[in-house]
Design a protein around this motif. Structure first.
Motif, PDB file in Angstrom:
ATOM      1  N   ASP A 108      13.107  25.791 -83.738  1.00  0.00           N
ATOM      2  CA  ASP A 108      12.264  26.236 -83.675  1.00  0.00           C
ATOM      3  C   ASP A 108      11.539  25.354 -84.040  1.00  0.00           C
ATOM      4  O   ASP A 108      10.476  25.125 -84.314  1.00  0.00           O
ATOM      5  CB  ASP A 108      11.794  27.526 -85.237  1.00  0.00           C
ATOM      6  N   ASP A 109      11.481  24.042 -84.987  1.00  0.00           N
ATOM      7  CA  ASP A 109      11.469  22.698 -84.994  1.00  0.00           C
ATOM      8  C   ASP A 109      10.453  23.420 -86.244  1.00  0.00           C
ATOM      9  O   ASP A 109       8.984  22.876 -85.847  1.00  0.00           O
ATOM     10  CB  ASP A 109      10.813  22.372 -84.453  1.00  0.00           C
ATOM     11  N   ILE A 110      10.542  24.474 -87.330  1.00  0.00           N
ATOM     12  CA  ILE A 110       9.645  24.405 -88.062  1.00  0.00           C
ATOM     13  C   ILE A 110       9.613  22.795 -88.937  1.00  0.00           C
ATOM     14  O   ILE A 110       9.860  22.282 -88.758  1.00  0.00           O
ATOM     15  CB  ILE A 110       9.751  25.252 -89.301  1.00  0.00           C
ATOM     16  N   GLU A 111       8.423  23.185 -89.555  1.00  0.00           N
ATOM     17  CA  GLU A 111       7.379  22.094 -90.033  1.00  0.00           C
ATOM     18  C   GLU A 111       9.002  21.399 -90.901  1.00  0.00           C
ATOM     19  O   GLU A 111       8.599  20.215 -91.501  1.00  0.00           O
ATOM     20  CB  GLU A 111       6.389  22.263 -91.215  1.00  0.00           C
ATOM     21  N   PHE A 112       9.251  22.336 -92.446  1.00  0.00           N
ATOM     22  CA  PHE A 112      10.175  21.671 -93.096  1.00  0.00           C
ATOM     23  C   PHE A 112      11.451  21.146 -91.880  1.00  0.00           C
ATOM     24  O   PHE A 112      12.100  20.143 -92.502  1.00  0.00           O
ATOM     25  CB  PHE A 112      10.345  22.539 -93.710  1.00  0.00           C
ATOM     26  N   ALA A 113      11.768  21.284 -90.823  1.00  0.00           N
ATOM     27  CA  ALA A 113      12.438  20.327 -89.911  1.00  0.00           C
ATOM     28  C   ALA A 113      13.374  19.050 -90.687  1.00  0.00           C
ATOM     29  O   ALA A 113      14.074  19.021 -90.380  1.00  0.00           O
ATOM     30  CB  ALA A 113      13.188  21.142 -88.751  1.00  0.00           C
ATOM     31  N   GLY A 114      11.908  18.338 -90.137  1.00  0.00           N
ATOM     32  CA  GLY A 114      11.920  16.905 -90.054  1.00  0.00           C
ATOM     33  C   GLY A 114      11.650  16.635 -91.904  1.00  0.00           C
ATOM     34  O   GLY A 114      12.449  15.304 -91.942  1.00  0.00           O
ATOM     35  N   ALA A 115      11.411  17.642 -92.437  1.00  0.00           N
ATOM     36  CA  ALA A 115      11.509  16.990 -94.244  1.00  0.00           C
ATOM     37  C   ALA A 115      12.442  17.463 -94.952  1.00  0.00           C
ATOM     38  O   ALA A 115      13.183  17.497 -96.143  1.00  0.00           O
ATOM     39  CB  ALA A 115      10.033  18.096 -94.585  1.00  0.00           C
ATOM     40  N   ALA A 116      13.872  18.057 -94.094  1.00  0.00           N
ATOM     41  CA  ALA A 116      14.758  18.097 -95.102  1.00  0.00           C
ATOM     42  C   ALA A 116      15.980  17.189 -95.494  1.00  0.00           C
ATOM     43  O   ALA A 116      15.173  16.770 -95.104  1.00  0.00           O
ATOM     44  CB  ALA A 116      15.939  19.495 -93.253  1.00  0.00           C
ATOM     45  N   ALA A 117      16.695  17.348 -96.096  1.00  0.00           N
ATOM     46  CA  ALA A 117      17.256  16.637 -96.896  1.00  0.00           C
ATOM     47  C   ALA A 117      18.344  15.337 -95.515  1.00  0.00           C
ATOM     48  O   ALA A 117      18.010  13.955 -95.531  1.00  0.00           O
ATOM     49  CB  ALA A 117      18.447  16.940 -97.491  1.00  0.00           C
ATOM     50  N   VAL A 118      18.692  15.639 -94.507  1.00  0.00           N
ATOM     51  CA  VAL A 118      19.644  15.718 -93.065  1.00  0.00           C
ATOM     52  C   VAL A 118      18.031  16.065 -92.808  1.00  0.00           C
ATOM     53  O   VAL A 118      18.146  17.178 -91.874  1.00  0.00           O
ATOM     54  CB  VAL A 118      20.489  15.661 -92.744  1.00  0.00           C
ATOM     55  N   PRO A 119      17.241  15.588 -92.200  1.00  0.00           N
ATOM     56  CA  PRO A 119      16.214  15.538 -90.880  1.00  0.00           C
ATOM     57  C   PRO A 119      16.978  16.528 -89.721  1.00  0.00           C
ATOM     58  O   PRO A 119      18.146  16.127 -89.822  1.00  0.00           O
ATOM     59  CB  PRO A 119      16.140  14.105 -90.334  1.00  0.00           C
ATOM     60  N   ASP A 152       5.568  27.462-105.601  1.00  0.00           N
ATOM     61  CA  ASP A 152       6.747  27.529-104.840  1.00  0.00           C
ATOM     62  C   ASP A 152       6.994  28.460-104.302  1.00  0.00           C
ATOM     63  O   ASP A 152       6.733  29.482-103.412  1.00  0.00           O
ATOM     64  CB  ASP A 152       6.991  28.611-106.868  1.00  0.00           C
ATOM     65  N   ILE A 153       6.406  27.038-102.364  1.00  0.00           N
ATOM     66  CA  ILE A 153       6.425  27.962-101.200  1.00  0.00           C
ATOM     67  C   ILE A 153       8.176  28.203-100.732  1.00  0.00           C
ATOM     68  O   ILE A 153       8.821  27.469-101.151  1.00  0.00           O
ATOM     69  CB  ILE A 153       6.003  26.528-100.331  1.00  0.00           C
ATOM     70  N   GLU A 154       8.077  29.471 -99.828  1.00  0.00           N
ATOM     71  CA  GLU A 154       9.702  29.710 -99.348  1.00  0.00           C
ATOM     72  C   GLU A 154      10.626  28.626 -99.844  1.00  0.00           C
ATOM     73  O   GLU A 154      11.807  28.778-100.311  1.00  0.00           O
ATOM     74  CB  GLU A 154       9.540  30.567 -98.221  1.00  0.00           C
ATOM     75  N   PHE A 155      10.251  27.246 -99.217  1.00  0.00           N
ATOM     76  CA  PHE A 155      11.186  26.283 -99.352  1.00  0.00           C
ATOM     77  C   PHE A 155      11.321  25.321-100.824  1.00  0.00           C
ATOM     78  O   PHE A 155      12.791  24.635-100.264  1.00  0.00           O
ATOM     79  CB  PHE A 155      10.942  25.273 -98.390  1.00  0.00           C
ATOM     80  N   ALA A 156      10.919  26.100-101.200  1.00  0.00           N
ATOM     81  CA  ALA A 156      11.560  24.886-102.741  1.00  0.00           C
ATOM     82  C   ALA A 156      12.801  25.827-103.236  1.00  0.00           C
ATOM     83  O   ALA A 156      13.237  24.998-103.665  1.00  0.00           O
ATOM     84  CB  ALA A 156      10.193  25.822-103.494  1.00  0.00           C
ATOM     85  N   GLY A 157      13.150  26.684-103.132  1.00  0.00           N
ATOM     86  CA  GLY A 157      14.089  27.096-103.485  1.00  0.00           C
ATOM     87  C   GLY A 157      15.166  27.134-102.676  1.00  0.00           C
ATOM     88  O   GLY A 157      16.381  26.945-103.015  1.00  0.00           O
ATOM     89  N   ALA A 158      15.401  26.413-101.597  1.00  0.00           N
ATOM     90  CA  ALA A 158      15.689  26.163-100.874  1.00  0.00           C
ATOM     91  C   ALA A 158      15.786  24.417-100.129  1.00  0.00           C
ATOM     92  O   ALA A 158      16.835  24.444 -99.152  1.00  0.00           O
ATOM     93  CB  ALA A 158      16.001  26.704 -99.169  1.00  0.00           C
ATOM     94  N   ALA A 159      15.204  24.247-100.551  1.00  0.00           N
ATOM     95  CA  ALA A 159      15.565  22.843-101.110  1.00  0.00           C
ATOM     96  C   ALA A 159      16.947  21.687-101.265  1.00  0.00           C
ATOM     97  O   ALA A 159      17.789  22.666-102.100  1.00  0.00           O
ATOM     98  CB  ALA A 159      14.168  21.876-101.811  1.00  0.00           C
ATOM     99  N   ALA A 160      17.462  20.535-100.799  1.00  0.00           N
ATOM    100  CA  ALA A 160      18.464  20.221-101.354  1.00  0.00           C
ATOM    101  C   ALA A 160      18.704  20.227-102.907  1.00  0.00           C
ATOM    102  O   ALA A 160      20.039  21.077-103.260  1.00  0.00           O
ATOM    103  CB  ALA A 160      18.779  18.191-100.885  1.00  0.00           C
TER     104      ALA A 160
END
Lengths: 340, 340
Positions: free
Chosen positions: A278-289, B279-287
């Motif tokens: 899906d390459d959602i917006e957070f994909a690139g911003a994850a702890a490991v992109p 508190d967006i959905e990914f806040a709780g799912a972050a590294a």
DNA sequence: CAGACTGCATGAAACGATTCAGAAGAGGGT
DNA sequence: ACCCTCTTCTGAATCGTTTCATGCAGTCTG
């Protein structure tokens, strides 16, 4: 207050009804001097067209509706943005309706839209899309375009993305990076996308010739927490059996996997590589992109809207078309070749 | 095909126009036998009400519009969901329009909505909301409710969240955890929310008495990459001056900060604690699961819709109200008390 | 100068639902 | 028989716009 009609404008400008209407719709049919007088009257009275009356006369409205499964899903919001561009360019209006994956709400929306005699409907139907509701709309002469659903032999246009190809791309990439034990995480398989992505991955493995394994770890939903649970289970496998890579049916699952693996001290991509979808917006911003398969979402919306407008204009002579887009793989770091 | 009118239904059932209309709108005024004959005719002809004609007669439609700054923003999608609940319960329809932060598009939407004689408009206007467009709607008798904007002395209802309080909550929490050097990341300050959240944080620090520092690191946008850049700059400070905690104007920035700090080998929360906002959905799912200030987003939408419906019904006697909700702090791990 | 044509303006008819004054009929009471 | 009331149904009028056949001047053509 309120409600200045065309009649009052006419009286104010000292002309007839028809002339005012002409100024509004065919300004060049009206002598400049007259036109100006009418425009002045319009401005002075603060006249605003009454669209209901217009529609009544015209037999249909100029609005186009898009019915999505979830307004909050980034996939759909991008589709909406794409459709918006095209619809607004055409001078029409796009209204967004949310079915929330609920058949009853979907039906209710379609009924209201039908009462409003909308010009057309873009829809990702709940379920597979053989709905009688859609059939009815079509019979009534309201064009329907399916979004992200194959219409099969159905009698309407559709736009979709080739999920089988997407699965293949992801799997081929992992094979190239040297992985031979791969897991596919996702579910339920009743969702066509989930099944197709898996089928693509399996096909890629088969085509590769080498021995290799594609283990399926089904999840009940496509959420972050489902990903965490699935990952927690994978980790319990003996190291020699544990997959060295996972391909996830969407990015939410992938993010869950990433998080769970990291928490348990496994390194991504060195111990386990990950590819999402899906390459959602957070994909690139994850702890490991995150590496992920990207779908042309806005494009999907634009094309759907174009097909709809086309059908609305050509009418009966229209030939239905089925456009299938190709996804692309965005390689980031979660699938880097492991250093060992 | 198409267009069975009430007249044909009447002929088919052997009754008059008025009777069919009564069956539709006041069924109990019609004798059961007659009613059934009419209903049969309706079913047989596949009759569907024409809403344009209805509206023309009624003078206004039963749809309510919500105009948002960005359909893809999780904040607005939740507000939409809240509003939807209330509007549908009232038997009306909610249409979502996207201004995309563009004044021209906003104006165009409002014009079309006015032509459609919508029942009311929920809007987060581009800019501060003193728009003449809104003024016009109001003059025309179309109720307007401002969402997430203070209407000041304005002549309409509004719903908002107390951002100053949100800033205070975040800062008080960080002070309690022992932090004395804190940075506020966010911008531009022309956005009321950004300024208010900072003001709250500053007020909390002042109230705390102890010496302490709230350094402002302005960003140009509220995005992940802006957060990364700001964090990269903070890291260059000598350790004794470097903030031990950052409070971010939204979660996207916070996620960017988290990512950049981690990449550079700093631990969250031990080296730097983080508190986000939204508190967006990914806040709780972050590294590292993110502490964040949560706004009652669906509630915001629900209340806005309620105020609107109320105003639409009571009409002239209506007294405008301004509802302000209180945010709450969700504490996760990114702001755990540092172990040293 | 008759006839044809052009440019501009007119206003009645139509779209389909709702409403409302009143007709028609049934039943009751005197 | 008469008057009332009550229930049920009728159909013309209305909402605001668009369209189209028509009319009226003036201009051009031969």
């Amino acid at each position: 207050m309120s409600a200045a009609s065309i009649k009052e404008v006419a009286r104010h400008a000292g002309v007839s009804l028809g002339t005012v209407s002409n100024v509004l719709n065919r300004p060049n049919r009206v002598a400049p001097a007259t036109r100006q007088r009418v425009l002045d009257a319009i401005a002075e009275l603060g006249y605003v067209r009454n669209d209901s009356a217009r529609q009544l006369r015209a037999g249909h409205s100029r609005t186009i509706a898009i019915v999505v499964l979830d307004v909050a899903n980034p996939f759909f919001t991008d589709v909406v943005r794409g459709a918006e561009q095209v619809v607004e360019e055409a001078g029409a209006m796009l209204v967004v309706c949310n079915s929330g994956e609920d058949r009853a709400r979907e039906r209710r929306h379609l009924e209201l839209l039908e009462e409003q005699r909308v010009r057309g409907v873009l829809i990702t139907p709940v379920g597979h899309g053989g709905q009688p509701d859609l059939e009815r709309l079509h019979n009534r002469g309201i064009p329907v375009v399916l979004v992200d659903r194959e219409s099969g032999r159905a009698n309407c246009c559709s736009v979709a993305v080739d999920d089988v190809l997407g699965g293949r791309l992801a799997m081929e990439h992992l094979l190239e990076q040297g992985h031979r034990r791969v897991a596919y995480l996702g579910g339920p398989f009743s969702i066509p996308q989930v099944a197709d992505r898996h089928a693509g991955a399996a096909a890629a493995l088969a085509a590769h010739g080498d021995t290799g394994e594609l283990r399926v770890a089904p999840t009940d939903t496509l959420t972050v927490s489902a990903g965490r649970r699935a990952a927690a289970e994978l980790v319990t496998l003996p190291v020699r059996q544990r997959p060295t890579a996972v391909f996830c049916a969407n990015d939410l699952i992938a993010l869950g996997v990433l998080q769970e693996l990291t928490t348990r001290g496994l390194r991504v991509p060195d111990d386990v590589a990950i590819v999402g979808y899906d390459d959602i917006e957070f994909a690139g911003a994850a702890a490991v992109p995150l590496s992920s398969v990207r779908q042309p979402r806005e494009q999907l919306g634009r094309t759907a809207a174009q097909l709809l407008l086309e059908e609305a204009e050509t009418g009966a002579t229209h030939r239905h078309r089925h456009v299938v887009f190709q996804p692309e793989l965005v390689v980031r770091h979660s699938s880097d070749r492991p250093r060992r």
